[in-house]
Motif scaffolding. Structure first.
Motif, mmCIF file in Angstrom:
data_model
loop_
_atom_site.group_PDB
_atom_site.id
_atom_site.type_symbol
_atom_site.label_atom_id
_atom_site.label_comp_id
_atom_site.label_asym_id
_atom_site.label_seq_id
_atom_site.Cartn_x
_atom_site.Cartn_y
_atom_site.Cartn_z
ATOM 1 N N LEU A 111 0.839 -1.201 0.000
ATOM 2 C CA LEU A 111 0.000 0.000 0.000
ATOM 3 C C LEU A 111 0.874 1.251 0.000
ATOM 4 O O LEU A 111 0.648 2.182 -0.792
ATOM 5 C CB LEU A 111 -0.930 -0.028 1.219
ATOM 6 C CG LEU A 111 -2.002 1.058 1.334
ATOM 7 C CD1 LEU A 111 -3.154 0.542 2.210
ATOM 8 C CD2 LEU A 111 -1.470 2.363 1.917
ATOM 9 N N VAL A 139 -5.461 -1.362 6.467
ATOM 10 C CA VAL A 139 -5.879 -0.805 5.182
ATOM 11 C C VAL A 139 -6.982 0.230 5.402
ATOM 12 O O VAL A 139 -7.002 1.284 4.754
ATOM 13 C CB VAL A 139 -6.364 -1.933 4.247
ATOM 14 C CG1 VAL A 139 -6.974 -1.349 2.972
ATOM 15 C CG2 VAL A 139 -5.202 -2.868 3.895
ATOM 16 N N SER A 142 -5.503 3.386 6.821
ATOM 17 C CA SER A 142 -4.656 3.990 5.784
ATOM 18 C C SER A 142 -5.504 4.725 4.761
ATOM 19 O O SER A 142 -5.158 5.825 4.321
ATOM 20 C CB SER A 142 -3.814 2.910 5.097
ATOM 21 O OG SER A 142 -2.925 2.304 6.003
ATOM 22 N N GLY A 143 -6.643 4.116 4.374
ATOM 23 C CA GLY A 143 -7.533 4.789 3.435
ATOM 24 C C GLY A 143 -8.066 6.093 3.980
ATOM 25 O O GLY A 143 -8.131 7.102 3.268
ATOM 26 N N ILE A 146 -5.193 8.673 3.852
ATOM 27 C CA ILE A 146 -4.899 9.153 2.494
ATOM 28 C C ILE A 146 -5.990 10.109 2.027
ATOM 29 O O ILE A 146 -5.703 11.178 1.460
ATOM 30 C CB ILE A 146 -4.746 7.967 1.531
ATOM 31 C CG1 ILE A 146 -3.461 7.194 1.865
ATOM 32 C CG2 ILE A 146 -4.712 8.443 0.073
ATOM 33 C CD1 ILE A 146 -3.308 5.886 1.123
ATOM 34 N N ARG A 147 -7.239 9.751 2.259
ATOM 35 C CA ARG A 147 -8.333 10.639 1.839
ATOM 36 C C ARG A 147 -8.263 11.994 2.532
ATOM 37 O O ARG A 147 -8.598 13.027 1.948
ATOM 38 C CB ARG A 147 -9.682 9.971 2.117
ATOM 39 C CG ARG A 147 -10.054 8.893 1.102
ATOM 40 C CD ARG A 147 -11.519 8.508 1.212
ATOM 41 N NE ARG A 147 -11.787 7.768 2.441
ATOM 42 C CZ ARG A 147 -11.829 6.449 2.521
ATOM 43 N NH1 ARG A 147 -11.612 5.719 1.444
ATOM 44 N NH2 ARG A 147 -12.086 5.841 3.656
ATOM 45 N N TRP A 157 -6.514 7.824 -3.132
ATOM 46 C CA TRP A 157 -6.829 6.569 -2.466
ATOM 47 C C TRP A 157 -7.355 5.532 -3.471
ATOM 48 O O TRP A 157 -6.989 4.352 -3.425
ATOM 49 C CB TRP A 157 -7.833 6.779 -1.352
ATOM 50 C CG TRP A 157 -8.389 5.499 -0.781
ATOM 51 C CD1 TRP A 157 -9.699 5.131 -0.693
ATOM 52 C CD2 TRP A 157 -7.645 4.397 -0.250
ATOM 53 N NE1 TRP A 157 -9.827 3.889 -0.135
ATOM 54 C CE2 TRP A 157 -8.580 3.404 0.148
ATOM 55 C CE3 TRP A 157 -6.288 4.149 -0.072
ATOM 56 C CZ2 TRP A 157 -8.197 2.194 0.703
ATOM 57 C CZ3 TRP A 157 -5.897 2.941 0.486
ATOM 58 C CH2 TRP A 157 -6.837 1.982 0.868
ATOM 59 N N ASN A 158 -8.183 5.965 -4.404
ATOM 60 C CA ASN A 158 -8.695 5.042 -5.415
ATOM 61 C C ASN A 158 -7.558 4.461 -6.250
ATOM 62 O O ASN A 158 -7.522 3.252 -6.526
ATOM 63 C CB ASN A 158 -9.708 5.747 -6.319
ATOM 64 C CG ASN A 158 -11.062 5.918 -5.647
ATOM 65 O OD1 ASN A 158 -11.412 5.142 -4.754
ATOM 66 N ND2 ASN A 158 -11.813 6.931 -6.055
ATOM 67 N N THR A 160 -4.388 4.229 -5.350
ATOM 68 C CA THR A 160 -3.566 3.389 -4.469
ATOM 69 C C THR A 160 -4.218 2.022 -4.261
ATOM 70 O O THR A 160 -3.566 0.982 -4.324
ATOM 71 C CB THR A 160 -3.356 4.096 -3.119
ATOM 72 O OG1 THR A 160 -2.688 5.344 -3.330
ATOM 73 C CG2 THR A 160 -2.537 3.237 -2.174
ATOM 74 N N ARG A 161 -5.528 2.034 -4.048
ATOM 75 C CA ARG A 161 -6.261 0.789 -3.780
ATOM 76 C C ARG A 161 -6.214 -0.127 -4.998
ATOM 77 O O ARG A 161 -5.978 -1.338 -4.876
ATOM 78 C CB ARG A 161 -7.710 1.139 -3.404
ATOM 79 C CG ARG A 161 -8.574 -0.031 -3.027
ATOM 80 C CD ARG A 161 -9.819 0.455 -2.279
ATOM 81 N NE ARG A 161 -10.473 1.555 -2.974
ATOM 82 C CZ ARG A 161 -11.365 1.399 -3.948
ATOM 83 N NH1 ARG A 161 -11.704 0.177 -4.343
ATOM 84 N NH2 ARG A 161 -11.929 2.452 -4.521
#
Length: 416
Positions: A111, A139, A142-143, A146-147, A157-158, A160-161
């Protein structure tokens, strides 16, 4: 190892607080965008190259990147170029990856690698700080980080995911593996810091001082010349050793230390806590002093406690590390941080861990020293209630200090 950097410990070390990490250093060229500030910036060719090789769930990596590294980069961003490589001590068998701290670490390593493929390290740092400061990195957290903190947060984030769940993520993490395995000399542990390609070894905590010493350009930041008030000896936060490699090279020190006492005991809340009592001299026939090393093996944490007055406590920074690493303390994190904002420190009656010497006496022979050691704990004491409050007695010792240090006969009175 410390001597390999050819420098003295920087005066900037006490400025470093508690914060966090990361940037991608795969074989993929990535543009570095400097922080936008009004002070003069060094030209690219003058910047100090700071590279950190780490793994996301190593306690020592989390402590370092969430503290000394982030603070140093905020002070010295104008003269540094930062690279962060999240592979660490992972192992590779074909395309099979095994991580030192389990499958969750493998997921988070990928990630971080994906995030730093899309966002330069300096711009990603606020999100990375948030991720590594989480009590339990995941995760999901982390999301959220990031957002909230990355540029174009939702879009980043999208990307990265999708990266971490697809072939791109595997390609990027394999390149990180290649970069880490190509290090010369090979890394021995994480966090593994290099300054202009030279390993800092266990001097990594003084990253700000190392950067200031390495910078030779005309745009020297004011922060490099600030002399903060004297403080206690810097805390050694330990490392996560790579399997098959030696641990950190011992720190050359003006002190010669002799172990007087070492014992481990299971304590409430902190679990198994080991305490070692050391007598250290300056090596030149001068006075000696007693130090303690307090360690929690299960969490790979070690704290240095200078016993100049016979009773000394962990610093607020040490306590914040405990707060982040001990699951039972997690529910109190918000209250402690609010208390720091209000008071500027953590009151000892609320949260403290103190090493105490008692019944210290000199024997009939010059330099003969005996006494007892205890750990006094106040853990989350609010009004009349405590998560834990009490004393763990580690027992007593007897040592003829003159055998190791003849000057010791004149130096034990302060502990009585």
């Amino acid at each position: 190892a410390r001597g390999n950097m050819g420098r003295a410990k920087s005066l900037l070390a006490p400025l470093l607080g508690l914060v966090v990490i990361l940037h991608h250093s795969s074989g993929i060229p990535i543009a570095h965008t400097p922080f936008q500030h009004t002070e003069a910036h060094a030209a690219d060719g003058e910047k100090v190259q700071v590279a950190l090789y780490y793994e996301t769930l190593c306690p020592s990596c989390r402590s370092f990147v969430s503290g000394d590294l982030s603070k140093a980069m905020s002070l010295l961003h104008s003269i540094t170029s930062l690279t962060l490589s999240p592979w660490g001590n992972a192992k590779l068998n074909g395309t099979n990856i095994t991580c030192q701290h389990g499958p969750d670490e493998c997921t988070l390593n990928m990630l971080h690698t994906c995030l730093l493929n899309f966002v330069p390290a300096d711009k990603a740092l606020p999100a990375i700080k948030c991720m590594e400061s989480s009590v339990v990195p995941s995760v999901v957290t982390s999301g959220l980080c990031i957002r909230k903190h990355a540029p174009d947060g939702a879009s980043t984030w999208n990307m990265t995911r999708h990266c971490m769940n697809g072939p791109m993520g595997l390609d990027l993490i394999l390149r990180e593996a290649k970069a880490t395995m190509a290090l010369q000399p090979p890394h021995k542990y994480t966090p593994w810091l290099t300054i202009n390609g030279v390993p800092a070894y266990d001097d990594y905590e003084d990253v700000a001082g190392l950067v200031c010493d390495a910078y030779t350009g005309p745009s020297r930041p004011v922060a490099c010349d600030i002399a903060p008030p004297p403080t206690a000896s810097p805390v050694s936060r330990g490392v996560c050793p790579r399997e098959g490699a030696a641990g950190p090279a011992p720190k050359p020190s003006p002190s010669n230390c002799t172990s007087l006492f070492s014992k481990c005991k299971v304590t409430q809340v902190l679990g198994n806590v080991c305490l070692e009592l050391l007598e250290c001299s300056d090596g030149g026939g001068g006075a000696t002093q007693l130090d303690a090393e307090l360690s929690i093996p299960d969490k790979d944490l070690t704290f240095d406690v200078p016993l100049g007055k016979g009773r000394e406590c962990l610093t607020d920074t040490d306590l914040l590390i405990l707060l982040a690493m001990i699951p039972q303390l997690a529910p109190y994190e918000k209250q402690i941080k609010q208390l720091i904002e209000l008071r500027g420190f953590i009151p000892a009656k609320v949260f403290s861990e103190c090493v105490r010497l008692y019944n210290v006496t000199r024997g009939p022979a010059p330099g003969e020293l005996s006494g007892c050691v205890a750990l006094d704990s106040n853990v989350m004491c609010w009004k009349d209630k405590c998560l834990h409050q009490g004393t763990t007695d580690y027992g007593c010792f007897h040592h003829n200090t003159t055998k190791a240090h003849p000057a010791a006969a004149n130096s034990v009175g302060a502990y009585q």
